[in-house]
Scaffold this motif. Structure first.
Motif, PDB file in Angstrom:
ATOM      1  N   ILE A 124     -19.414  74.673  59.970  1.00  0.00           N
ATOM      2  CA  ILE A 124     -18.239  75.127  60.968  1.00  0.00           C
ATOM      3  C   ILE A 124     -16.908  74.248  60.990  1.00  0.00           C
ATOM      4  CG2 ILE A 124     -17.837  75.587  63.401  1.00  0.00           C
ATOM      5  CD1 ILE A 124     -19.351  77.662  61.851  1.00  0.00           C
ATOM      6  N   ARG A 125     -17.440  72.878  61.214  1.00  0.00           N
ATOM      7  CA  ARG A 125     -15.909  72.050  61.441  1.00  0.00           C
ATOM      8  C   ARG A 125     -15.260  72.143  59.974  1.00  0.00           C
ATOM      9  NH1 ARG A 125     -18.818  66.965  64.674  1.00  0.00           N
ATOM     10  NH2 ARG A 125     -18.938  67.865  66.616  1.00  0.00           N
ATOM     11  N   ALA A 126     -15.977  72.223  58.895  1.00  0.00           N
ATOM     12  CA  ALA A 126     -15.228  71.996  57.652  1.00  0.00           C
ATOM     13  C   ALA A 126     -14.290  73.366  57.580  1.00  0.00           C
ATOM     14  CB  ALA A 126     -16.185  72.052  56.658  1.00  0.00           C
ATOM     15  N   LEU A 127     -14.980  74.559  58.148  1.00  0.00           N
ATOM     16  CA  LEU A 127     -14.261  76.036  57.879  1.00  0.00           C
ATOM     17  C   LEU A 127     -13.049  75.814  58.934  1.00  0.00           C
ATOM     18  CD1 LEU A 127     -17.228  78.569  57.897  1.00  0.00           C
ATOM     19  CD2 LEU A 127     -15.755  77.889  56.362  1.00  0.00           C
ATOM     20  N   MET A 128     -13.150  75.084  60.181  1.00  0.00           N
ATOM     21  CA  MET A 128     -11.983  74.992  60.899  1.00  0.00           C
ATOM     22  C   MET A 128     -10.976  74.036  60.548  1.00  0.00           C
ATOM     23  SD  MET A 128     -11.039  76.023  63.784  1.00  0.00           S
ATOM     24  CE  MET A 128      -9.668  75.666  65.040  1.00  0.00           C
ATOM     25  N   ARG A 129     -11.376  73.142  59.743  1.00  0.00           N
ATOM     26  CA  ARG A 129     -10.287  72.478  59.136  1.00  0.00           C
ATOM     27  C   ARG A 129      -9.844  72.815  58.005  1.00  0.00           C
ATOM     28  NH1 ARG A 129     -11.269  71.190  63.284  1.00  0.00           N
ATOM     29  NH2 ARG A 129     -11.838  69.015  64.422  1.00  0.00           N
ATOM     30  N   LYS A 130     -10.487  73.523  57.411  1.00  0.00           N
ATOM     31  CA  LYS A 130     -10.000  74.250  56.123  1.00  0.00           C
ATOM     32  C   LYS A 130      -9.028  75.352  56.485  1.00  0.00           C
ATOM     33  CE  LYS A 130     -11.706  77.279  52.200  1.00  0.00           C
ATOM     34  NZ  LYS A 130     -12.858  77.678  51.497  1.00  0.00           N
TER      35      LYS A 130
END
Length: 909
Positions: free
Chosen positions: A441-447
């Motif tokens: 989720i966090r990766a998707l947010m940063r992405k």
């Protein structure tokens, strides 16, 4: 001023001639001895008696004995009244001697009143019947009333009569008239005179020189029967006398002159009319020729102007360049002959006006709209439209060049943008976050944040695409519809991407609150890698960007910008090393703490390998990378540099490629500069040369040194030199064409344009042709008026230093400057001077000539015209004369008075 010719006559040492009468000074041997010759006295008695009776019979009387019948003075006075047509004082009716003396004195006084000075001739000798005095008196009367007024080619009296006889008998064989005695002994001279005027009366071919008596009697009989000339001589007396009496021969021959005087007058009148009609016919031909040439030239101008006014632009560069080539073909092929026609038209007009002035005719007034000024105005309008058309062509070519450049740039940017947006809508629409782990989720947010950053970076490109589309619409691009459609699609897609981006962010933020762990190192990598990647994309785009330049200064500016870009590469490499250092730190931590890294960075689609690969090489698999450069520093050319990517094309390779392209553009701009200098070097020579020739021609036209023929030769040499110089103009035209094809629109090395050179050249050709025509007209005037070279020089000097009284000056100015232009040409001045100093035919003289042919009638018939004039002139008169409507008009009567007036543009006199 009338000159009174005094004739002094003395018989037997009493007859003497005045020195002013040359025809009397040749007869010194006649005064005494010859009149005492019985043969001569016999001839004079018979001749003088017959001559007197030829006049007295008009009064119903005659004389038998010349010395007896004049003794009372009555018939002497009657004779003088008949031959003079004047009334003498009333005679005395008495028969006394003093009555007779009084009557004779009245006759002698009348003779004296006519300018004849009688010496030693008194009334007493005539009354006493002195035969010698009587014959002397009668000869004096004959001289005064029958011979003195004869005038032929500036000779008069005896010489005039002799010259007339010589002129009339010159074509005849065996006739050589040199005097009034032995030249007439064989009778052939008299027969020749009769045959010359009345060939129907004598068959000259049958006459023989060895039959003088037969020839003389033939002449006497024919003259008496058909010409009403009485027989005044005996053939035998003339033949048998060694030297016939000159007075008798002169008296008899003078009767032939007066008998044929009417025919001579008619012949002179016919010749004058023929001359006038020939001039009029030639003038009419020149008028018709002018009208025809003017009509054709005006029609050509009328047809050409709409073509030049057509401003419908073509959609492609090739079509507009064809229009420019058509215009050059018009300039090189179609217009020059018309320039010559215009020049020739002005020359013909000036020549015609000169001929009309020389023949005392009114000036030629062309049809409405065909004046020289009308043609000049039409020509001026043509050249104005022509100049505007050329400017429009060049402007349109510039516009199309700009449009093609913008269209290619639009396609390139659209292609890059569409390539970038491919799949972005699908990616943003995914709901992968619903099943993702906290880290994911966090990766998707940063992405997503990295995507937003990338999206913002692409906003400028979208604005550029919209700006280019707007400019294409403003420049009326022919395929604006497809441009607008594509631009609108990009804008709509961009708006949709913005909406989807915002929706995904909202969703990720809601989910992010449920998760707390985040990998700072991945985030740092993603944040720094995305801008660096975008910078590399931008660098690639800039390195492959198109450029358009028109000068060396502009390309130098691009080179400077490129050098500045290269200076930033070391700093970019540091950034790349820093980004790769983050990844190295992640790997180090994982190795240190035994963390197994699975998959890719959850915060970005960029991997360290992506950054490395893009820095080292931009790979497009095996597809071709195409670089399009538009070079417009002269004419629009395309240089396509196609590089087949068999191995990665490195950024370091793009930099020298860009260097190469910029240097090539420098070389092209230098070539353009050489074209400018080449054109300027020629134009700076040709322009002053044309001006110098114009001034030299002007000096030749006003120079009074040398004859007109020498001036003409000088002008012809100038004309040939000008024609020979045409090759320089053609070479300059060729260089100008290269400049136009290179789309070079300015030249700081010269003030002369091709248009300046063309106008100057055409003016030079027109000036030399007009100046030659002016000299030709001066030669025509000189020859027609009999003006000497000295007179022409005097006219020129007077023209150059003109000073008259105010009233006289005003009168002269109305003649030499009828249109009140304030300018007097030398040709107009010559025409004025010749009018003032020379005589020309007038309407009154032509009327008088027609009156002679018409036998003093106020009208003339077609039969008379055909009889007296050559067929061509006769039919010309018949076709133009109106019907005579005056009193006592015969059938078919024609009005020659109105016709004569019309020839000179006058109202009926």
């Amino acid at each position: 001023m009338t000159t009174v010719i005094e004739t002094q006559v003395q018989y037997n040492n009493t007859y003497m001639m005045s020195a002013t009468e040359s025809y009397m000074t040749q007869e010194d041997d006649w005064d005494r001895d010859l009149l005492l010759d019985p043969a001569w006295e016999k001839q004079q008695r018979k001749t003088f008696t017959a001559w007197c009776n030829s006049h007295l019979r008009k009064a119903g009387t005659q004389i038998e004995n010349i010395e007896e019948d004049f003794r009372n003075g009555l018939k002497l006075m009657l004779l003088l009244e008949v031959i003079s047509g004047e009334r003498l004082p009333k005679p005395d009716k008495g028969k006394m001697r003093f009555h007779k003396i009084a009557n004779v004195n009245k006759a002698l006084d009348y003779i004296s009143s006519k300018g004849v000075k009688l010496v030693s001739i008194g009334a007493e000798e005539i009354v006493d019947g002195n035969v010698k005095m009587t014959l002397g008196m009668i000869w004096t009367i004959i001289l005064r009333f029958a011979i003195q007024d004869i005038s032929v080619e500036e000779t008069s009296a005896k010489e005039g009569l002799l010259l007339w006889c010589q002129r009339k008998t010159a074509p005849y064989r065996n006739v050589n008239v040199q005097n009034f005695h032995i030249s007439w002994k064989d009778g052939l001279a008299l027969c020749a005179l009769i045959h010359r005027h009345r060939p129907d009366l004598i068959d000259y071919s049958k006459l023989r020189k060895d039959d003088p008596i037969g020839n003389l009697n033939t002449a006497f009989e024919v003259a008496e029967k058909y010409l009403d000339i009485p027989k005044m001589l005996d053939a035998e007396d003339i033949v048998n006398t060694p030297k016939p009496d000159e007075k008798a021969i002169m008296t008899y021959v003078s009767c032939f002159y007066h008998a044929f005087a009417g025919a001579e007058q008619a012949e002179t009148a016919a010749n004058r009319i023929c001359k006038v009609l020939a001039v009029n016919q030639e003038n009419e031909r020149l008028m018709e020729e002018y009208e025809k040439l003017a009509s054709e030239l005006l029609e050509w101008i009328r047809r050409t102007i709409p073509w030049l006014e057509n401003r419908v632009a073509e959609q492609t560069m090739r079509a507009m360049q064809q229009k420019l080539e058509d215009f050059r073909d018009y300039r090189r092929v179609h217009k020059p002959p018309r320039v010559q026609e215009k020049c020739q038209l002005e020359i013909n007009f000036n020549t015609l006006q000169t001929k009309l002035r020389l023949s005392n005719r009114p000036a030629f007034m062309p049809s409405e709209g065909k004046m020289v000024s009308d043609i000049a105005n039409a020509w001026k309008g043509l050249e104005q439209v022509e100049k505007g058309y050329e400017e429009w062509l060049l402007t349109e070519i510039r516009r199309l060049e700009r449009l093609d450049h913008l269209a290619e740039k639009f396609k390139q940017k659209c292609g890059l943008h569409e390539s970038w947006t491919t799949g972005k809508e699908h990616l943003l629409s995914q709901k992968d976050y619903e099943t993702a782990s906290l880290m994911e989720i966090r990766a998707l947010m940063r992405k997503h944040e990295a995507f937003e950053s990338d999206l913002a970076a692409h906003q400028d490109r979208v604005e550029q695409i919209a700006a280019i589309a707007q400019e294409l619409n403003e420049l009326d691009y022919h395929d604006a519809a497809s441009v607008n459609t594509r631009c609108q699609g990009i804008c709509d897609q961009w708006d949709n991407l913005g909406t989807l981006t915002q929706k995904r962010r909202d969703a990720l933020e809601r989910v992010e609150k449920l998760w707390e762990t985040i990998d700072q190192l991945y985030l740092e990598f993603a944040k720094r890698a995305a801008p660096f990647n975008n910078w590399m994309d931008g660098a690639m785009e800039d390195l492959q960007d198109m450029f358009i330049v028109h000068s060396i200064e502009e390309i130098q500016s691009l080179i400077t910008a490129h050098d500045q870009f290269k200076a930033t590469l070391p700093e970019a490499d540091k950034e790349r090393i820093a980004i790769m250092g983050i990844q190295n730190e992640i790997t180090k931590i994982a190795q240190t703490y035994g963390i197994k890294l699975v998959g890719v960075n959850p915060y970005t689609v960029l991997s360290p390998q992506d950054i490395t690969n893009k820095w080292e090489a931009v790979s497009t698999d095996t597809q071709s990378s195409q670089l399009v450069i538009y070079l417009t520093s002269g004419c629009m050319k395309r240089l396509r540099c196609v590089f087949l990517i068999c191995r990665p094309l490195q950024v370091k390779q793009l930099v020298p490629l860009r260097d190469q392209m910029l240097q090539e553009e420098v070389a092209r701009q230098q070539a353009n500069e050489r074209l400018r200098r080449s054109f300027a070097a020629q134009a700076n020579i040709i322009g002053p040369w044309i001006q110098t020739k114009m001034e030299e021609i002007g000096h030749v036209s006003v120079d009074i040194a040398g004859s007109l023929e020498e001036q003409m030769n000088n002008l012809k040499q100038y004309e040939q030199n000008i024609i020979n110089y045409k090759s320089n103009i053609d070479k300059l035209e060729g260089d100008h064409q290269l400049i136009q094809e290179a789309l070079i629109f300015d030249n700081k090395h010269t003030n002369y344009t091709m248009e300046h050179i063309r106008v100057g050249w055409e003016q030079l050709l027109t000036t030399i042709a007009r100046t030659i025509n002016e000299v030709e007209n001066q030669i025509l005037t000189r020859d027609a008026k009999g003006i000497s070279q000295e007179q022409l020089n005097e006219f020129r000097a007077s023209f150059n230093h003109f000073d008259r009284g105010e009233v006289e000056f005003a009168r002269i100015m109305t003649l030499v400057d009828p249109n009140n232009t304030g300018v007097v040409t030398f040709q107009a001045f010559i025409d004025f001077m010749t009018r003032e100093t020379a005589e020309t035919d007038t309407a009154e003289q032509v009327m008088a000539s027609f009156k002679i042919l018409a036998s003093d009638k106020p009208y003339i018939t077609m039969e008379e015209l055909r009889r007296e004039l050559p067929p061509e002139q006769a039919e010309y008169c018949i076709s133009r004369m109106t019907k005579y409507v005056g009193p006592e008009a015969a059938p078919g009567a024609l009005d020659y008075i109105s016709f004569s007036s019309a020839l000179y543009g006058e109202s009926d006199l």
